[in-house]
Structures are given as structure tokens and as C-alpha cells.
Scaffold this active site. Structure first.
Site, mmCIF file in Angstrom:
data_model
loop_
_atom_site.group_PDB
_atom_site.id
_atom_site.type_symbol
_atom_site.label_atom_id
_atom_site.label_comp_id
_atom_site.label_asym_id
_atom_site.label_seq_id
_atom_site.Cartn_x
_atom_site.Cartn_y
_atom_site.Cartn_z
ATOM 1 N N ASP A 284 0.838 -1.201 0.000
ATOM 2 C CA ASP A 284 0.000 0.000 0.000
ATOM 3 C C ASP A 284 0.868 1.244 0.000
ATOM 4 O O ASP A 284 1.365 1.683 1.035
ATOM 5 C CB ASP A 284 -0.923 -0.018 1.235
ATOM 6 N N LYS A 291 1.608 7.977 0.466
ATOM 7 C CA LYS A 291 2.016 8.024 1.869
ATOM 8 C C LYS A 291 3.400 8.646 1.991
ATOM 9 O O LYS A 291 4.195 8.581 1.049
ATOM 10 C CB LYS A 291 2.109 6.576 2.419
ATOM 11 N N ASP A 361 -5.716 6.500 -0.497
ATOM 12 C CA ASP A 361 -5.079 5.694 0.551
ATOM 13 C C ASP A 361 -6.130 4.974 1.409
ATOM 14 O O ASP A 361 -5.791 4.098 2.200
ATOM 15 C CB ASP A 361 -4.182 6.587 1.417
ATOM 16 N N GLU A 363 -7.999 2.600 0.655
ATOM 17 C CA GLU A 363 -8.273 1.604 -0.383
ATOM 18 C C GLU A 363 -8.809 0.287 0.165
ATOM 19 O O GLU A 363 -9.506 -0.443 -0.540
ATOM 20 C CB GLU A 363 -6.993 1.341 -1.202
ATOM 21 N N ARG A 365 -11.089 -0.416 2.414
ATOM 22 C CA ARG A 365 -12.557 -0.497 2.471
ATOM 23 C C ARG A 365 -13.148 -0.673 1.081
ATOM 24 O O ARG A 365 -14.228 -1.230 0.920
ATOM 25 C CB ARG A 365 -13.103 0.748 3.189
HETATM 26 N N1 BES Z 1 -3.200 0.212 5.268
HETATM 27 C C1 BES Z 1 -3.558 1.459 5.806
HETATM 28 C C2 BES Z 1 -3.825 1.444 7.302
HETATM 29 C C3 BES Z 1 -2.671 1.112 8.208
HETATM 30 C C4 BES Z 1 -1.970 2.123 8.828
HETATM 31 C C5 BES Z 1 -2.341 -0.196 8.499
HETATM 32 C C6 BES Z 1 -0.950 1.814 9.707
HETATM 33 C C7 BES Z 1 -1.317 -0.486 9.358
HETATM 34 C C8 BES Z 1 -0.618 0.510 9.966
HETATM 35 C C9 BES Z 1 -4.821 1.969 5.123
HETATM 36 O O1 BES Z 1 -4.977 1.588 3.806
HETATM 37 C C10 BES Z 1 -4.747 3.448 5.140
HETATM 38 O O2 BES Z 1 -3.875 3.976 4.527
HETATM 39 N N2 BES Z 1 -5.672 4.083 5.838
HETATM 40 C C11 BES Z 1 -5.692 5.496 5.935
HETATM 41 C C12 BES Z 1 -7.119 5.952 5.785
HETATM 42 C C13 BES Z 1 -7.276 7.428 5.607
HETATM 43 C C14 BES Z 1 -6.699 7.865 4.299
HETATM 44 C C15 BES Z 1 -8.752 7.754 5.672
HETATM 45 C C16 BES Z 1 -5.143 5.872 7.308
HETATM 46 O O3 BES Z 1 -5.382 5.166 8.259
HETATM 47 O O4 BES Z 1 -4.425 6.871 7.378
HETATM 48 ZN ZN ZN Z 2 -4.091 -0.156 3.253
HETATM 49 MN MN MN Z 3 -4.036 2.855 2.435
#
Ligand code: BES
Ligand code: ZN
Ligand code: MN
Length: 511
Positions: A284, A291, A361, A363, A365
Site C-alpha cells: 500500500d 504516503k 489511501d 483503499e 474499504r
Molecule cells: N493500510 C492502511 C492502514 C494502516 C496504517 C495499516 C498503519 C497499518 C498501519 C490503510 O490503507 C490506510 O492507509 N488508511 C488510511 C485511511 C485514511 C486515508 C482515511 C489511514 O489510516 O491513514
Molecule cells: Zn491499506
Molecule cells: Mn491505504
């Protein structure tokens, strides 16, 4: 590691190392109380006496003390392993204690060990209840097998520290329940194998474990476990109308994989069908909403939810519960590119609902929305999904409990019953309909990313849009899928969280 169970007196057992447990009896009213062993044999007590009475060993959880050539024992070494306060002793401490024993052997080059099963006569009445023999045996094996792995397979100067043999020693004549101990032992092997299989998948780097490779590994597991498995690519996503899942996948040169595994026990043609849906983002980057570089490497573990489901299917195939199970894994790589989906795009999910992309990001869901809906169309009557879904869940709950969301009290109660056996940490968070405005879109049915406040809940609310009235449990394992800190019983790295709990939950639906 080859594990075996024997019933005999520990004194006469020849082994490189015999591990025995001890608990800390010191309390507010008796600060000087000495630790006690959970093994009653005189030879063991005598050998350990100086350490127990001298105050050098306090029996804290994860604490060890090694003695060479203990008098009167056939073992070459005696290892005292602390399980912490007697008051809070449960099978969870036994699991950690067994892991501690195994990890104490590794750096010393000890290849083989025996662990003494906590003896009835050493336990208080209360502990005879909190340590039921079957679950205690299971936890012992699980703890030992989980502790045995090290993540050095990619090191060219790898030092082999693997343990080849473990003997669990039950006392002959103790509790007239050898069969229960044996049952727990056998289940522990199955569950730990499945969990370790999941951990191996999670450990793989993104360049090795692409969605295609994840599909191939799942398929190979299914073939040897006797499960049906189909792996589909982008064509199938398009054919099914999975516009949400496909949007995430479209930016990568690696094709997505939709993995469908089935466990259909003979003779079971009605009753519930349990659906296990996993987030399988093999890497990701965040996509166009990219990110920051710091810690981005960790995002290889963004497929831990799918690994949990593949691991659970492996365990289910071996335990053979009388209930049908279908697992749907949605695997893709989230990349920025000329073909990537973008903020502002509107995608149409398989259910027909539309989603406005605010942040690429968010993604996980999106792939799960289609996975959950698809599982329903395959006939699933109960759903669980697991996903490293949100950083917000890590902020809320830290590393010890994963977030749990549900739309069904009964499913939740059944799940928590399973958790009592698995010993994993899950903490319920709300996803009631009053949170729905949090994912409101001006132009589509919903947005994929709401405000920062309650971020784990907004993600759950989006998933909830795709499960209808099917009982559903959502596990946000972002904080629990990777062990960030070396523990006496566990290396840093993938944990395989949720494999055991999901397997237990499935078993509660047995015919
Ligand atoms: N895979 C990440 C979530 C994640 C963060 C997993 C840290 C493990 C450790 C997910 O896809 C993500 O990026 N979520 C974002 C959502 C936001 C953009 C609404 C997040 O948590 O920042
Ligand atoms: Zn993710
Ligand atoms: Mn993500």
C-alpha cells in the site's frame, strides 16, 4: 519443530533442557512471599531452591533462570520460567511461558527441550478452573510453535537457531484427563501451524508476494488441505461489476487476485454458511494520495487480513467443523501511476452503490466493499472480515487489542466466546447508524474517507453499507498484525493475529 506429548515423571526424562513454570505469590499483604513452582517433584524443587529462596528469581512473566546439571534430574539443564502473578494466571500466561522457554533455547544453540505441564497438585482450586487441561495444553503448544519462528530467511549469513524437538510432559496419574490434554495438544498443533502459515505470508516482501503469488500460495495450501480454490483476475472483477475493487487495482502493473476458498463438509447441505473476507493489499503506497516515505516499507503487511483468512481456512480444513465456510480474499497492489484511480473519481461497487474517492489511501474499504457483497451473493449467512484498515484504530486502541465492529449482538457474543479460547485481544467500537453522516458525499452514495475524527469508525461504516442485514463482524487489525517490539516469547514481525479467533468463531456455528 517436532512436538510430542508424553506422560511420565519429569525427573527421569533425558532432555537437553527441562522448562518448569513458576508463579509469583508476592502481594500487597505479603511482599516477601517466595515464588512457587507449578511442578511438585522434589528433585526439581531442590535444584531450584537456591534461586527461589534467594530472591534472585521473581517469576515475573517472561523471566527465566537457567541451571546446569541439576542434581537428581536426567535433564542436562533446568530452566525456570516465570508466569507472573499467581493472581492473574490464565492460559494466556502459559502460552507466553512456553514461548519464553523456546526462545531461551535458541541463542544458546539448544535444539531440543521439554516443558513440564502445570501439575494439579501445584495448582490452587481457583487455578484448576482458570487452567482447564485441554486449553492449557493447547496454549502450551501454540506458544512454543509461535515462538519458534525467526524472520531471517532473507539473510545470507543466517544462523540456524531452529528448535527441532519439543516434548510436553504431562504427569502420569495427574487429573484423570489424558484424553483432554491430548485433544488440546492436537488442536494446538493445528492452530499454531495455521497461524504460522499466515505469518510467513505476511513476512514476505511486496516484490515477492504479489497478488498473483498470494493466489498461488492460497491455492497450493487448499490443494494440500483438501479445499476447493479459485483464483480470478481483472476480467472476473469486470464481469462481476466490482468497480470498487478494480479501481484500487488499476494503478498497478501487477494484476489483482480474487481468491475464493471453499470448505464444504460432506453431508452438510443446509444451515449457515460462514463467509471470511480478507483485505489483501500486498503493498500500500497510498496511490495518488501517496504516503510519506517514513515507514512506508511496513505496508507490505497490508495483506495481513487476507493471511488471517487463508490461515483460518487451513485450520478449518484440519479441524473439520460441521459447517460450511467460504473465504473471499481481495488482493491488489495500491500504486500511483498513469492508470491509477484518483481523488474525485466516482466508482460503482458490485452492489450498485456509488463511492466518491476522496483519498486513494483509503483503499482497503474499497476492496472489502466488493468482497463482502460478493460473499453474500455466494450465499454466506454470516460474515467476518479482517483488515489492516486504519491508522486511526492504532491510535484508538494501540497494539494490544484489535478493533471489533458488528451489526449483530449474537454474532458478537459467539465471537467473544471464541476469543475466550484463543486468548487474542479484541475491543468493540461502535458503528451505529448515527455515524452515517460521517461518510456522506455531495455527489455519490458515500465518500471513501470522512473526517479524521473516529477514522476507524468511518471505515467500518462504509463496510456496513455492503453487508445489508447479514450478521457481520469487522476486525481492524492494523495495530496487532505486526509485533513492533521483541518480547521474551515472540520475535518482532508478523503475529498472525485473528487466525485462532476466527477459527473458533466458525466452530460455534457447527451443526
Ligand atoms: N493500510 C492502511 C492502514 C494502516 C496504517 C495499516 C498503519 C497499518 C498501519 C490503510 O490503507 C490506510 O492507509 N488508511 C488510511 C485511511 C485514511 C486515508 C482515511 C489511514 O489510516 O491513514
Ligand atoms: Zn491499506
Ligand atoms: Mn491505504
Amino acid at each position: 519443530m517436532e512436538s510430542k506429548l508424553v506422560f511420565q515423571d519429569v525427573v527421569g526424562l533425558p532432555t537437553a533442557l527441562l522448562a518448569v513454570f513458576a508463579v509469583d505469590l508476592a502481594g500487597p499483604n505479603d511482599a516477601d512471599a517466595l515464588p512457587v513452582l507449578l511442578t511438585t517433584s522434589d528433585a526439581v524443587t531442590d535444584a531450584a531452591a537456591t534461586f527461589l529462596t534467594g530472591g534472585e528469581f521473581k517469576a515475573k512473566l517472561g523471566e527465566t533462570m537457567l541451571l546446569h546439571a541439576p542434581a537428581g534430574l536426567k535433564a542436562e539443564r533446568l530452566l525456570l520460567v516465570g508466569l507472573g502473578k499467581a493472581k492473574s494466571l490464565s492460559v494466556n500466561e502459559v502460552r507466553k511461558g512456553a514461548g519464553t522457554a523456546v526462545r531461551a533455547c535458541k541463542p544458546r544453540g539448544i535444539r531440543e527441550l521439554a516443558i513440564a505441564f502445570p501439575e494439579d497438585h501445584a495448582l490452587s482450586d481457583e487455578h484448576l478452573e482458570t487452567l482447564p487441561c485441554s486449553l492449557t495444553a493447547r496454549a502450551l503448544v501454540e506458544g512454543a510453535e509461535l515462538a519458534e519462528l525467526d524472520w531471517d530467511t532473507y539473510k545470507s549469513d543466517r544462523k540456524d537457531q531452529s528448535i527441532t524437538a519439543l516434548t510436553l510432559v504431562g504427569k502420569d496419574g495427574d487429573r484423570s484427563t489424558k484424553a483432554e490434554i491430548q485433544e488440546g495438544f492436537d488442536e494446538g498443533i493445528i492452530l499454531a501451524d495455521a497461524q504460522n502459515f499466515a505469518r510467513h505470508l505476511v513476512n514476505e516482501p511486496g516484490n515477492v508476494l504479489t497478488p498473483t503469488v498470494l493466489g498461488a500460495r492460497a491455492k497450493a495450501m487448499c490443494e494440500s488441505a483438501g479445499l476447493a480454490c479459485d483464483v480470478y483476475g481483472m476480467d472476473k472483477l469486470k464481469e462481476l461489476g466490482m468497480g470498487s475493487f478494480a479501481a484500487v487495482a488499476q494503478g498497478s502493473a501487477e494484476p489483482p487476485a480474487l481468491i475464493v476458498m471453499r470448505y464444504e463438509p460432506a453431508g452438510i447441505t443446509d444451515g449457515p454458511i460462514i463467509g471470511l473476507v480478507g483485505k489483501g493489499i500486498t503493498f500500500d503506497t497510498g496511490g495518488i494520495s501517496i504516503k510519506p516515505a517514513e515507514n512506508m516499507d511496513k505496508m507490505k503487511y497490508d495483506m495481513a487480513g487476507s493471511a488471517a483468512m487463508i490461515g483460518a481456512m487451513k485450520a478449518i480444513a484440519a479441524i473439520k467443523p460441521r459447517v460450511r465456510v467460504i473465504s473471499v480474499v481481495c488482493s491488489a497492489e495500491n500504486m500511483p501511476s498513469g492508470t491509477a484511480f484518483k481523488p474525485g473519481d466516482v466508482v460503482t461497487a458490485m452492489s450498485g452503490k456509488t463511492i466518491e474517492i476522496i483519498n486513494t489511501d483509503a483503499e482497503g474499504r474499497l476492496v472489502l466493499a466488493d468482497g463482502l457483497h460478493y460473499a453474500r451473493t455466494l450465499g454466506c449467512t454470516h460474515l467476518v472480515d479482517a483488515a489492516t484498515l486504519t491508522g486511526a484504530c492504532v491510535v484508538a486502541l494501540g497494539y494490544l487489542n484489535a478493533g471489533l465492529f458488528t451489526n449483530d449482538e449474537q454474532a458478537w457474543a459467539a465471537f467473544m466466546k471464541g476469543v475466550e479460547k484463543s486468548g487474542e485481544g479484541f475491543w468493540r467500537l461502535p458503528c451505529t447508524d448515527d455515524y452515517k453522516p460521517g461518510i456522506k458525499s455531495e455527489i455519490a452514495d458515500m465518500v471513501n474517507s470522512g473526517s479524521r475524527a473516529g477514522g476507524a469508525i468511518s471505515a467500518a461504516m462504509l463496510l456496513k453499507e455492503f453487508v445489508g442485514d447479514t450478521p457481520w463482524i469487522h476486525l481492524d487489525i492494523a495495530g496487532c498484525a505486526w509485533n513492533e517490539e521483541l518480547k521474551p516469547w515472540l520475535p518482532k514481525g508478523p503475529t498472525g493475529v485473528a487466525v485462532r479467533s476466527i477459527t473458533e468463531w466458525v466452530r460455534t456455528y457447527e451443526a
